[in-house]
Each structure stands twice: as C-alpha cells, then as structure tokens.
Motif scaffolding. Structure first.
Motif, short mmCIF file in Angstrom:
data_model
loop_
_atom_site.label_atom_id
_atom_site.label_comp_id
_atom_site.label_asym_id
_atom_site.label_seq_id
_atom_site.Cartn_x
_atom_site.Cartn_y
_atom_site.Cartn_z
N GLU A 197 0.80 -1.26 0.08
CA GLU A 197 0.02 0.05 0.16
C GLU A 197 0.93 1.19 -0.01
O GLU A 197 1.56 1.31 0.78
N GLY A 198 0.50 2.17 -0.93
CA GLY A 198 1.37 3.38 -1.04
C GLY A 198 2.48 3.40 -1.91
O GLY A 198 3.08 4.37 -2.41
N GLU A 199 3.02 2.15 -2.28
CA GLU A 199 4.23 2.10 -3.04
C GLU A 199 3.92 2.27 -4.75
O GLU A 199 2.84 2.19 -5.16
N THR A 200 4.98 2.58 -5.51
CA THR A 200 4.98 2.78 -6.86
C THR A 200 5.68 1.93 -7.73
O THR A 200 6.82 1.58 -7.03
N ALA A 201 5.43 1.68 -8.80
CA ALA A 201 6.28 1.08 -9.99
C ALA A 201 6.25 2.03 -10.97
O ALA A 201 5.41 2.51 -11.38
N LEU A 202 7.72 2.28 -11.61
CA LEU A 202 7.78 3.30 -12.77
C LEU A 202 8.36 2.64 -13.94
O LEU A 202 9.27 1.74 -13.94
N PHE A 203 7.97 3.34 -15.05
CA PHE A 203 8.21 2.51 -16.41
C PHE A 203 8.34 3.92 -17.41
O PHE A 203 7.38 4.55 -17.54
N VAL A 204 9.65 4.12 -17.93
CA VAL A 204 9.55 5.10 -19.02
C VAL A 204 10.22 4.42 -20.15
O VAL A 204 11.53 4.02 -20.30
#
Length: 625
Positions: A197-204
């Motif tokens: 909960e509250g975490e993010t995963a990032l992709f560019v």
C-alpha cells in the motif's frame, strides 16, 4: 551487450496460446488514448498498450496487438490476482489516462502519459510513461514489453541493461527504464513484482533513432516521473484554459477539443482523421481503412471548431498547412487538390494489405495506406474554401498570395465542377453525379464571392456568380426528386443520403425551406433510428464493397444540428443527449455505432468529435438561455 545476449528476436512470435478470437480482443470502446502531439498510444481497460506507432502517427506500429492479438506486439501491465472491476478515466482537464483495477487483494491504478513539457518544444523527447500506484492492500502485478517493429515484419535486438532494456529495430531504438527488477522472456522483457500500500512502480519507454545514444540516465527516476507528470498536467490545463466555450455541454465539448488537440501533429500543424488503421466498420467485413492521414474534407470542420472554441494558434497552424496544399498546381485528373495527404502534405501512400495479421477479431484485410487517395471527390473544394472563408472571417485574414492561389484553384473548379466523382463517402463503385459534390462546388464559388466582396479583392465576379447560379439551378432541378419530394444522393435515381442534412448548414437553403423540410422527413423515415443515422442504404446505392455497416456518428450530430436550425430544439436536445450515451467511458467515439450499440471503425475519430462540437455550439445558440 546486456544479459539479453544481443540475439535477434523474431518479428513475429506468439504472445499467448491460441484462444477464441473474441477472447483476445477488448471491444473497441474499451480503450483510451494518450499522445504527445507527434503520435499516440491506444490503451485498454486491461492495462495493455495495444497500438503505438513511432515516432509519428503514420509510422509503422511498434505495438500492434489491436490488429493481431498474438503477433502484433503489446505492452501488458495487470494484476496477477483476480480483478473484480476495472475503471478508466482521464486526469481532470488533461490527456493523462488512469486505469484503476479493483482486485481481491486491493486497489491499484496505472497512470499513463506521453510527456509534453511546453508548446512547440524543439527539444522534445518522445516517451511513454507508466506509473503504477498501489492504493490499498498488497497487490502482485505482471508486465510484459513485447514490441514488434514495422507492423511485426522486422526482427529486433534485445539488450538487458542495468536500468531496464533496449529494443533495437531497423530504424528505431526503444530504451526502457524501470524501477522494477525484470528479465528477458520468451516474448520480450518483463516479469512480476509486488506493491505494498502506497508504493509505486515506474516505467519510462523512450523512442530513439536507430543510431541515437541511450544516455547515462543519471536522474532519479521517481523525481523525473513526478516532474514529467506535473509538467504534462500543466500543459493540458493551460491549453484547455484558452477555450471560450461556456455552453451546456462543457464536459463533452472540452473532451472533444482535447481529442482534437491530441490528433494534431504539432511540428506541421496537420490534424489526422484517427490514430488507428484497419479497425472494421463491421466485424468480419472488408471495410477496414487506414485513417492516419489528413483529409481535406475535415478542414472546414477543424478550423470551425478551433476558431469557435478560441484556439487561434492551432487554427493558424492548420491554416498554414492547408495553404501549402493549394499552392500546388496539381494535375488535370484530380486538379490542384487531393482527397487526403500525409502529415507532411504529400499524397497518401498506396494501399497495402498486411497478410500476416489476422485483423481486429479476425476482421481481415488489414490495410495500411488508402486507395481513396486516387479518387476524385469534388466536394473537397467546397470544404477547403469554406474553411478559408471562416479563417478570413474569424482569424487574421488571408494574404495576397493565398488569394492568388485560391483564384487558380477556383479556375480549375469552374471548368470541372460538372464531372462525375466518387463522392463524400469514397465509394468504390465508380464515379457518379453526386448531389452533395455539386452542393460543395456551389459552396466553394459562393464563399469566394463573399470574400471578394467583403474585402474588395480582385475577382471575376460576373463569371463566378454565373457558374454559381448554374450549379444552384442544376441541384434544384436534377438533384430534386419530384415524386419522392426529396433531394437525392445522385442524379437520375432516388437514394436518401445523410450528407444532404448539411444543406442549410452551408447556407444553400433556409432550414425552413419546404424542400429541405421534406428531405429531412425522408431522411428521418429511411435513415434515422432514434438518434442514430445511417449515411445511406447500401442496398439502394451499391458502393462496391461487401457487407453492411453501422450508423455514422457524424451523421447523427449533423441530424442534431439540422433539427436545431429548423426550430425543433427540444428534439435536437434529446437526440444530442442520447448520442452522448454512445460515447465510451472516457467520452470518445469511433466512426460508427453497431447494431448492439458497440463502437465500430477507427478510434477515436476526429470528424465525429468535430461534428459534436458544431452541434453543441449551434444547439446552444438555437435554444438560448
């Protein structure tokens, strides 16, 4: 060389086991669109990027699963656990798409954007950014990035890097950076990851030229994504803030305006008809066209919408693009104008069939290019000159050189307006004497006469008005069917046609003229189903193609405007509200509506949204406060 070993990856490779066709494709309406004013990506409510051409709208696809679920290439991103519901919406007043998954383990959302930092950014970097945010619970997700270059026809090289992976095709490189630990897979690059909960995963995913360096990527990825998100939100809100529309249907009009801007190629000023190709007008049928071109026919509607909504810069850019077209002397067959052009203003490429793709839900053939570019459609001259008339009226006016070029265009039309042509609907059944084509030739001459008189511009008004009146009289005699008490699609036969609804809209006749009112009644009786309108009946007017089609949403909005102009405001308002219910969950329309209310044809379509804007503006005016 990365852990991928640098081995070539085949241009085609099964992304999933063979399943029933209908199970491998979302409905056309179950998609949203993001873009960066150079190209666009189609993203489903399942979190999959299923259509993405790079670096331009009309470039070959990198992700093409929309037209071949197994071999087209895609970027999937979804929860591993059971999904109980899915929602998709746009971040307010922007073209940032949010897909939210409600699962048995929690709630997670994917924020998708193509960053735009500032208008006319000469140093623009083309990136597809995906930020996954866990709202509640603990959710495990799965992603797979499997590009297929050149419509799946070209091999590519995969190199795994310390920050993600690089996919190198014949002309492009895709540089993926991610916060997650992923690996090479049978189909590309991907894996599973957990988010608390509250975490993010990032992709560019950045699009680079084949020989362009991927760089060192020293910036902190979370900070970079947050900066890109905020800048892109700011760009879209600042742009939309220029709108002068204050009418009743602000949400739908502004979403249509945002879509129109999204389909604008900012470097050239061109506006394409749709970002997709080969989506069927009927499932399993052959009416599958490439709409990634600029239609002259759309010009009047585009400029009208931009000018009426207060977007002067975009109107000026598109006007500049248009004026370059009519400075071309053309040839004797088609005259100075073609039906459609590429973004760069060149004639559209020859039509080609991608034999190796199955088509959306098995709807082959998959066509790229468009053979209609070789048709003669005389109505485009009226639409072009009408758009210039509107720009001269609401914009900064036209130059001496533009007027000189226009006079040359008109000279050709004065000599050729009486030719049979393929008509507005681009049928493939040979040339006919179309009433609408004659109508728009009348519009072309009439608008030139108006501009000359309003500004005292040099003109052979005697000749122009003589030919204009000749066309008028011909339409009233040969385009009118006395027995049916209606105007007809073609001379010498009786076929109702929804394009005739435009007669009062282009000022050819009064909206209360008995001839138009009786034509409207015939259209209502033969082509209108509730608020939905067919363009014509293929059984009465064979168009050289197999199968039938759905109702055309642009015709439905023309119907709304016709009702409004002839004093039937309450009926027009009801029809408009009903048409709004056929928009998809984020307010977008494809070209057609099928028998069961499903969206058909290329998606989303600029022409439909342009006619929505016009109908809303004119209905607001008709019913007043």
């Amino acid at each position: 060389m990365g852990a991928g070993g640098g081995e070539p990856v085949a241009g085609t490779g099964r992304l999933a086991g063979v399943r029933r066709v209908s199970e491998r494709y979302l409905p056309i309406a179950e998609h949203g669109l993001i873009g960066d004013l150079r190209t666009a990506a189609v993203i489903g409510t399942d979190g999959r990027v299923s259509w993405f051409c790079a670096p331009r709208f009309d470039s070959p696809s990198v992700f093409g699963a929309l037209l071949d679920a197994d071999d087209g290439g895609a970027w999937s991103l979804e929860p591993v656990c059971e999904v109980t519901n899915r929602h998709q919406f746009y971040f307010p007043d922007s073209n940032i798409l949010v897909t939210r998954f409600l699962t048995v383990d929690g709630i997670v959302e994917v924020q998708d954007l193509m960053p735009i930092l500032r208008p006319r950014d000469s140093g623009h970097r083309q990136r597809l950014v995906r930020r996954v945010v866990n709202i509640r619970g603990k959710v495990r997700l799965r992603t797979g990035i499997a590009p297929r270059f050149d419509y799946g026809r070209a091999d590519h090289r995969l190199d795994v890097t310390s920050t993600g992976a690089v996919f190198t095709g014949p002309t492009l490189r895709l540089d993926l950076r991610t916060s997650e630990r992923l690996a090479e897979t049978d189909d590309g690059f991907g894996g599973e990851f957990d988010l608390d909960e509250g975490e993010t995963a990032l992709f560019v995913l950045e699009v680079l030229a084949h020989d362009e360096s991927t760089g060192e990527h020293d910036s902190d990825l979370p900070d970079e994504v947050e900066r890109l998100f905020r800048a892109t939100v700011g760009f879209w809100r600042d742009w939309l803030g220029q709108s002068t529309y204050t009418g009743r249907w602000r949400e739908m009009v502004h979403r249509s305006a945002l879509l129109l801007k999204l389909l604008t190629h900012e470097p050239s000023g061109a506006i394409i008809a749709a970002p997709t190709c080969a989506l069927p007008e009927k499932l399993g049928g052959e009416r599958n066209w490439d709409y990634r071109h600029v239609w002259i026919r759309d010009a009047a509607f585009s400029l009208y919408a931009l000018l009426r909504l207060g977007f002067m810069s975009e109107a000026e850019d598109f006007f500049s693009w248009l004026t370059c077209r009519f400075s071309d002397p053309g040839d004797g067959e088609f005259g100075p104008l073609r039906v459609m052009y590429t973004i760069d203003g060149e004639p559209a490429q020859d039509e080609e069939v991608l034999e190796h793709w199955e088509g959306y839900r098995g709807s082959a053939p998959v066509r790229i290019g468009n053979a209609a570019a070789e048709q003669l459609q005389l109505d485009i001259y009226g639409e072009l000159i009408d758009s210039i008339y509107l720009f001269n009226k609401y914009g900064n006016g036209i130059s001496h050189q533009d007027w000189s070029n226009l006079r040359q265009v008109l000279e050709w039309l004065l000599e050729n307006w009486d030719k049979p042509d393929e008509g507005i609907w681009e049928t493939r059944a040979g040339r006919q004497e179309h009433t609408f084509s004659r109508l728009m030739c009348w519009v072309a001459i009439e608008r030139m006469v108006r501009m000359a008189r309003q500004r005292g511009l040099p003109a052979d008004l005697g000749r122009w008005t003589t030919v204009r009146d000749e066309i008028y009289e011909q339409i009233m005699s040969r385009g009118w069917h006395e027995e049916k008490d209606s105007f007809t699609q073609r001379y010498g036969t009786f076929v109702p046609d929804a394009s005739l609804l435009l007669m009062p809209l282009v000022k050819f006749c009064a909206p209360t003229d008995p001839r138009f009112l009786s034509t409207l009644r015939v259209v209502e009786r033969t082509l209108v189903v509730d608020s939905l309108v067919f363009r014509y009946d293929p059984d009465q007017s064979p168009d050289g193609l197999d199968g039938d089609e759905g109702t055309f949403s642009i015709c439905s909005f023309w119907y709304v405007e016709a009702l409004a102009r002839c004093g039937r405001g309450a009926e027009a308002r009801l029809a408009l509200e009903k048409m709004f219910t056929y928009a998809n969950h984020v307010g977008l329309y494809a070209e057609q509506i099928g028998l069961t209310g499903d969206q058909l044809g290329n998606f989303p379509q600029a022409f439909t949204h342009l006619s929505l804007i016009s109908a809303a503006i004119n209905l607001d005016r008709a019913i007043g406060d």
